[in-house]
Scaffold this active site. Structure first.
Site, PDB file in Angstrom:
ATOM      1  N   ASN A  44      53.307  -3.798  14.221  1.00 55.15           N
ATOM      2  CA  ASN A  44      54.058  -3.360  13.265  1.00 55.15           C
ATOM      3  C   ASN A  44      54.407  -4.915  12.086  1.00 55.15           C
ATOM      4  O   ASN A  44      53.461  -5.550  12.239  1.00 55.15           O
ATOM      5  CB  ASN A  44      55.397  -2.304  12.928  1.00 55.15           C
ATOM      6  CG  ASN A  44      57.030  -4.312  14.054  1.00 55.15           C
ATOM      7  OD1 ASN A  44      56.037  -5.838  13.512  1.00 55.15           O
ATOM      8  ND2 ASN A  44      57.371  -3.469  13.996  1.00 55.15           N
TER       9      ASN A  44
ATOM     10  N   SER B 161      45.402   3.309  10.694  1.00 52.82           N
ATOM     11  CA  SER B 161      44.701   3.165  11.538  1.00 52.82           C
ATOM     12  C   SER B 161      43.381   4.099  10.131  1.00 52.82           C
ATOM     13  O   SER B 161      44.514   4.796   9.098  1.00 52.82           O
ATOM     14  CB  SER B 161      44.798   4.616  12.607  1.00 52.82           C
ATOM     15  OG  SER B 161      45.206   3.801  13.402  1.00 52.82           O
TER      16      SER B 161
ATOM     17  N   GLN C 190      43.769  10.440  13.500  1.00 53.88           N
ATOM     18  CA  GLN C 190      44.346   9.204  12.567  1.00 53.88           C
ATOM     19  C   GLN C 190      46.046   9.587  11.607  1.00 53.88           C
ATOM     20  O   GLN C 190      45.898   8.669  11.875  1.00 53.88           O
ATOM     21  CB  GLN C 190      43.106   8.676  11.771  1.00 53.88           C
ATOM     22  CG  GLN C 190      42.268   8.306  12.436  1.00 53.88           C
ATOM     23  CD  GLN C 190      42.512   7.768  14.096  1.00 53.88           C
ATOM     24  OE1 GLN C 190      42.682   6.336  13.989  1.00 53.88           O
ATOM     25  NE2 GLN C 190      41.792   7.809  15.147  1.00 53.88           N
TER      26      GLN C 190
ATOM     27  N   HIS D  48      49.060   8.825  13.499  1.00 53.23           N
ATOM     28  CA  HIS D  48      49.649   7.440  13.966  1.00 53.23           C
ATOM     29  C   HIS D  48      50.570   6.937  13.395  1.00 53.23           C
ATOM     30  O   HIS D  48      51.636   6.543  14.024  1.00 53.23           O
ATOM     31  CB  HIS D  48      48.431   6.810  13.636  1.00 53.23           C
ATOM     32  CG  HIS D  48      47.160   6.370  14.803  1.00 53.23           C
ATOM     33  ND1 HIS D  48      47.370   5.550  16.397  1.00 53.23           N
ATOM     34  CD2 HIS D  48      46.046   7.244  14.838  1.00 53.23           C
ATOM     35  CE1 HIS D  48      47.081   6.094  17.425  1.00 53.23           C
ATOM     36  NE2 HIS D  48      46.145   6.216  16.468  1.00 53.23           N
TER      37      HIS D  48
ATOM     38  N   GLU E 269      37.250   1.776   9.559  1.00 50.92           N
ATOM     39  CA  GLU E 269      37.428   1.639  10.490  1.00 50.92           C
ATOM     40  C   GLU E 269      36.805   2.445  11.354  1.00 50.92           C
ATOM     41  O   GLU E 269      35.873   1.910  12.678  1.00 50.92           O
ATOM     42  CB  GLU E 269      39.049   1.780  10.804  1.00 50.92           C
ATOM     43  CG  GLU E 269      39.427   1.186  12.134  1.00 50.92           C
ATOM     44  CD  GLU E 269      40.493   1.600  13.144  1.00 50.92           C
ATOM     45  OE1 GLU E 269      41.113   0.878  14.443  1.00 50.92           O
ATOM     46  OE2 GLU E 269      41.450   1.940  12.038  1.00 50.92           O
ATOM     47  N   HIS E 270      37.114   3.759  11.416  1.00 47.44           N
ATOM     48  CA  HIS E 270      36.255   4.837  12.127  1.00 47.44           C
ATOM     49  C   HIS E 270      35.334   5.309  11.122  1.00 47.44           C
ATOM     50  O   HIS E 270      35.858   5.516  10.232  1.00 47.44           O
ATOM     51  CB  HIS E 270      36.927   5.491  12.939  1.00 47.44           C
ATOM     52  CG  HIS E 270      37.681   5.070  13.708  1.00 47.44           C
ATOM     53  ND1 HIS E 270      39.681   4.624  13.524  1.00 47.44           N
ATOM     54  CD2 HIS E 270      37.680   5.016  15.481  1.00 47.44           C
ATOM     55  CE1 HIS E 270      40.123   4.397  14.592  1.00 47.44           C
ATOM     56  NE2 HIS E 270      39.162   3.452  15.285  1.00 47.44           N
TER      57      HIS E 270
ATOM     58  N   ASP F 120      39.146   5.740  21.184  1.00 48.86           N
ATOM     59  CA  ASP F 120      40.238   5.331  21.477  1.00 48.86           C
ATOM     60  C   ASP F 120      40.472   5.242  23.015  1.00 48.86           C
ATOM     61  O   ASP F 120      40.758   4.347  23.152  1.00 48.86           O
ATOM     62  CB  ASP F 120      40.653   5.972  20.617  1.00 48.86           C
ATOM     63  CG  ASP F 120      41.176   6.495  19.059  1.00 48.86           C
ATOM     64  OD1 ASP F 120      40.878   4.994  18.903  1.00 48.86           O
ATOM     65  OD2 ASP F 120      41.542   6.403  18.609  1.00 48.86           O
TER      66      ASP F 120
ATOM     67  N   HIS G  24      28.347 -44.246   8.682  1.00 46.17           N
ATOM     68  CA  HIS G  24      27.669 -43.097   9.326  1.00 46.17           C
ATOM     69  C   HIS G  24      26.736 -43.870   9.283  1.00 46.17           C
ATOM     70  O   HIS G  24      25.694 -43.476  10.639  1.00 46.17           O
ATOM     71  CB  HIS G  24      27.900 -42.164   8.276  1.00 46.17           C
ATOM     72  CG  HIS G  24      28.916 -41.040   8.336  1.00 46.17           C
ATOM     73  ND1 HIS G  24      30.175 -41.525   8.373  1.00 46.17           N
ATOM     74  CD2 HIS G  24      28.795 -40.137   9.650  1.00 46.17           C
ATOM     75  CE1 HIS G  24      30.440 -40.260   8.808  1.00 46.17           C
ATOM     76  NE2 HIS G  24      30.465 -39.792   9.333  1.00 46.17           N
TER      77      HIS G  24
END
Length: 435
Positions: free
Chosen positions: A219, A242, A264, A267, A332-333, A366, A425
């Site tokens: 969360n 989601s 989705q 969710h 996302e998907h 999923d 260096h």
């Protein structure tokens, strides 16, 4: 006038792009009160360790534990949970675990090196992280599938120890989550949640071991804590709600599409479900399917809120506009519910996971298709990838010079070092130049 069930947009609208950007915008940045609360929790965990963990767990998860051992789940409990679940559920978990393992075996990376003509050796050494922490949500939802998706790639990567934190509000712990931990091979499980779990794994306490990387969703308190501890510990990502984007040519059963949108939306209220099509009649049919199927859904109130709050049916002119919208959203998907979906792939630039064809529902990804379901959200698919074996490994560069190689490289380094006014260096390299 009846309130619409989902937003309706069209690329022909004069304000389409600003409206789309507003609809899809999501910031995981929390408000000042949440940030202050999380900062205090982290500070207390760092200062008081186990004692603060007990206090926060009792307060936030409504528990009454007296000893830190009450937070620890023994390995015998994991085995008992595996034996207690019904055979069908166990079989499904084991089948999913095997498919996830088979897929992720293809992601393994090997160390490599090569030698140049003067004998200089260059290469890369791939090594696993020593200890990782998995955060698994508990409260509103329990996700045994996330245990499999997070732990199995870590095991394939060769991680030495996998630690899991899962909240147990009101002392309730889903036995299927514990069974999944047993199947996946989690080493230690603690009934911890929220920002306190993230802080404990990031910094360690007397009982909770400090990890090298934390993975898993949560969360707003968990997301905020992950942001705050980053740098002391590695992260997979700070995930938002989601998302699913479906592109359909109008030839898929509208009930299928509606249910895929629901998958989705259920969710949480901030999840996002979007359908894109150039077939106006199909968009109308999907709307009717939404109206028909929504009353049947167990989480209909959450779905309804999600669809009207962040969902949309978008009418585009053609395939190219559909691709433009898809790449702009970077979902996302992404479901390509079209004929010959393979021909679309070259033009799809941004998506966490792509589901090709009418029969490939996002739900399969999923749970059991094999690829990881921990995916970039909130348009971060523009630069991020799914969780994988590579997230649990690190790479070290290898350099070994022969006297001749050091001399030749030293000449180059000398010039560049002096050009940057870094004399030490340059001189360090020059010492090894053959006279």
């Amino acid at each position: 006038m009846t309130k619409p069930l989902i937003n309706r947009l069209s690329t022909s609208d004069a304000d389409f792009l600003p409206t789309l950007d507003k609809l899809t915008a999501w910031s995981a940045v929390s408000d000042i009160e949440v940030e202050a609360a999380v900062a205090d929790i982290i500070q207390q965990i760092r200062l008081r360790g186990d004692q603060a963990l007990l206090e926060y767990s009792n307060r936030f998860d409504r528990r009454s534990m007296q000893r830190i051992d009450d937070l620890c789940v023994q390995s015998e409990q994991l085995g008992a949970a595996l034996e207690s679940i019904d055979p069908q559920t166990r079989s499904a978990l084991e089948a999913a675990a095997q498919r996830i393992s088979d897929y992720h075996q293809h992601q393994t990376q090997q160390s490599w090196q090569y030698q140049e003509a003067d004998g200089t050796m260059l290469g890369q050494r791939v090594t696993p992280l020593e200890r990782v922490g998995l955060y698994v949500p508990g409260g509103k939802a329990s996700y045994p599938s996330s245990v499999l998706m997070s732990c199995i790639p870590a095991r394939i990567a060769g991680v030495d120890e996998v630690v899991m934190a899962v909240p147990a509000p009101d002392d309730e712990l889903n036995p299927i989550v514990l069974a999944a931990a047993a199947i996946a091979g989690v080493d230690k499980v603690f009934t911890l949640g929220g920002a306190q779990a993230i802080a404990a794994m990031a910094y360690g306490t007397e009982t909770i071991p400090k990890v090298d990387k934390i993975v898993g969703p949560g969360n707003i308190y968990v997301a905020t804590a992950k942001r705050m501890v980053f740098g002391s510990v590695g992260l997979d990502m700070v995930a938002g709600p989601s998302e699913i984007l479906i592109i359909c040519d109008g030839k898929t059963d509208p009930d299928w599409i509606a249910m895929d949108l629901f998958s989705q939306a259920e969710h949480d209220e901030n999840a996002q479900s979007i359908l894109v099509s150039w077939d106006s009649a199909h968009l109308d049919a999907v709307y009717q399917s939404i109206a028909k199927l929504l009353p049947e859904m167990e989480r209909k109130d959450i779905i309804a809120h999600s669809l009207i709050n962040r969902g949309a049916l978008i009418e585009v002119a053609d395939r190219q506009e559909a691709i433009m919208v898809s790449n702009r959203i970077a979902s996302e998907h992404l479901e390509l519910s079209v004929e010959d979906p393979q021909t679309w792939l070259a033009e799809i630039r941004h998506a966490g996971a792509i589901f090709l064809g009418r029969y490939t529902s996002e739900a399969l990804g999923d749970y059991c298709a094999g690829p990881n379901h921990v995916l970039p959200t909130s348009a971060t698919a523009r630069f991020s990838s799914p969780l994988g074996v590579y997230d649990f490994q690190k790479r070290s560069s290898l350099i070994q010079c022969t006297p001749l190689g050091a001399s030749e490289l030293g000449k180059v380094a000398s010039v560049l070092g002096r050009g940057e006014s870094l004399t030490a260096h340059a001189r360090s390299a020059e010492y090894r130049i053959k006279k």
